[in-house]
Scaffold this motif. Structure first.
Motif, PDB file in Angstrom:
ATOM      1  N   UNK A 125       7.928  -9.340  22.134  1.00 30.22           N
ATOM      2  CA  UNK A 125       7.524  -9.802  23.190  1.00 30.22           C
ATOM      3  C   UNK A 125       7.683  -8.957  24.543  1.00 30.22           C
ATOM      4  N   UNK A 126       6.565  -9.233  25.429  1.00 28.59           N
ATOM      5  CA  UNK A 126       6.783  -8.157  26.552  1.00 28.59           C
ATOM      6  C   UNK A 126       7.754  -8.776  27.474  1.00 28.59           C
ATOM      7  N   UNK A 127       8.406  -9.691  27.272  1.00 29.90           N
ATOM      8  CA  UNK A 127       9.557 -10.560  28.331  1.00 29.90           C
ATOM      9  C   UNK A 127      10.519  -9.334  28.727  1.00 29.90           C
ATOM     10  N   UNK A 167       4.571 -19.952  27.068  1.00 25.53           N
ATOM     11  CA  UNK A 167       5.279 -21.236  26.318  1.00 25.53           C
ATOM     12  C   UNK A 167       4.395 -21.319  25.013  1.00 25.53           C
ATOM     13  N   UNK A 168       3.629 -20.743  24.608  1.00 27.52           N
ATOM     14  CA  UNK A 168       3.064 -20.653  23.356  1.00 27.52           C
ATOM     15  C   UNK A 168       2.991 -19.318  22.316  1.00 27.52           C
ATOM     16  N   UNK A 169       3.755 -18.445  22.902  1.00 24.34           N
ATOM     17  CA  UNK A 169       4.194 -17.326  22.453  1.00 24.34           C
ATOM     18  C   UNK A 169       4.470 -17.346  20.855  1.00 24.34           C
ATOM     19  N   UNK A 170       5.380 -18.097  20.542  1.00 25.21           N
ATOM     20  CA  UNK A 170       6.067 -18.088  18.978  1.00 25.21           C
ATOM     21  C   UNK A 170       5.133 -18.810  18.109  1.00 25.21           C
ATOM     22  N   UNK A 171       4.090 -19.506  18.565  1.00 23.40           N
ATOM     23  CA  UNK A 171       3.004 -20.084  17.856  1.00 23.40           C
ATOM     24  C   UNK A 171       1.668 -19.070  17.787  1.00 23.40           C
ATOM     25  N   UNK A 225       9.031 -15.603  36.027  1.00 24.63           N
ATOM     26  CA  UNK A 225       8.686 -16.120  37.296  1.00 24.63           C
ATOM     27  C   UNK A 225       7.713 -17.524  37.045  1.00 24.63           C
ATOM     28  N   UNK A 226       7.361 -17.966  35.680  1.00 24.20           N
ATOM     29  CA  UNK A 226       6.497 -19.099  35.114  1.00 24.20           C
ATOM     30  C   UNK A 226       7.647 -20.254  35.389  1.00 24.20           C
ATOM     31  N   UNK A 227       8.882 -20.028  35.143  1.00 28.96           N
ATOM     32  CA  UNK A 227       9.843 -21.048  35.181  1.00 28.96           C
ATOM     33  C   UNK A 227      10.068 -21.503  36.686  1.00 28.96           C
TER      34      UNK A 227
END
Length: 144
Positions: A74-76, A100-104, A81-83
């Motif tokens: 992940x690039x996290x 939100x859909x990264x894991x899928x 800031x989306x939260x």
């Protein structure tokens, strides 16, 4: 299905060249290298920059996925800031839906997002907090 960019095929080829160089003159390429090189050659021949993830031959897909597993998932950078209501995260550059859909997402979809945010290069991950991403990769502060 998502497309795999030719630069990812190149990166996977280089990964396999370093990981398992062939010492056999009669068979200069290992199976993963041959499978990826064939995909790469066809992409160059047809002047394609992307190939369909589902269209990869099984050996090439397996070799590409082995390379993919060595990349950061992940690039996290833990500054989301989306939260806080932003449509695009200032920390990593992903959209709210991508976060939100990264894991899928499939590996090719993830690599597509990585490619886009890297080319844009305006997320904090690539400037203000680049050292944080390096620390996470190495597991140590100040050592690259």
């Amino acid at each position: 299905m998502a497309g795999i960019h030719i630069t990812d095929i190149e990166a996977a080829i280089n990964y396999w060249r370093e990981r398992s160089p062939s010492s056999d003159a009669a068979m200069p390429l290992t199976l993963p290298l041959r499978a990826l090189a064939e995909v790469y050659a066809l992409m160059v021949y047809h002047r394609q920059t992307d190939t369909d993830e589902a269209a990869l031959p099984p050996a090439a897909r397996q070799a590409w996925l082995a390379w993919f597993d060595t990349t950061p998932d992940t690039p996290c950078i833990a500054i989301c800031s989306t939260s806080q209501g932003d449509e695009v995260c200032k920390g990593c550059g992903r959209s709210f839906d991508e976060v939100q859909h990264w894991t899928a997402m499939s590996p090719a979809e993830k690599r597509g997002v990585w490619r886009r945010i890297t080319l844009q290069g305006d997320a904090w991950r690539f400037n203000r907090y680049a050292e944080r991403a390096i620390e996470e990769k190495t597991g140590q502060a100040g050592i690259v």
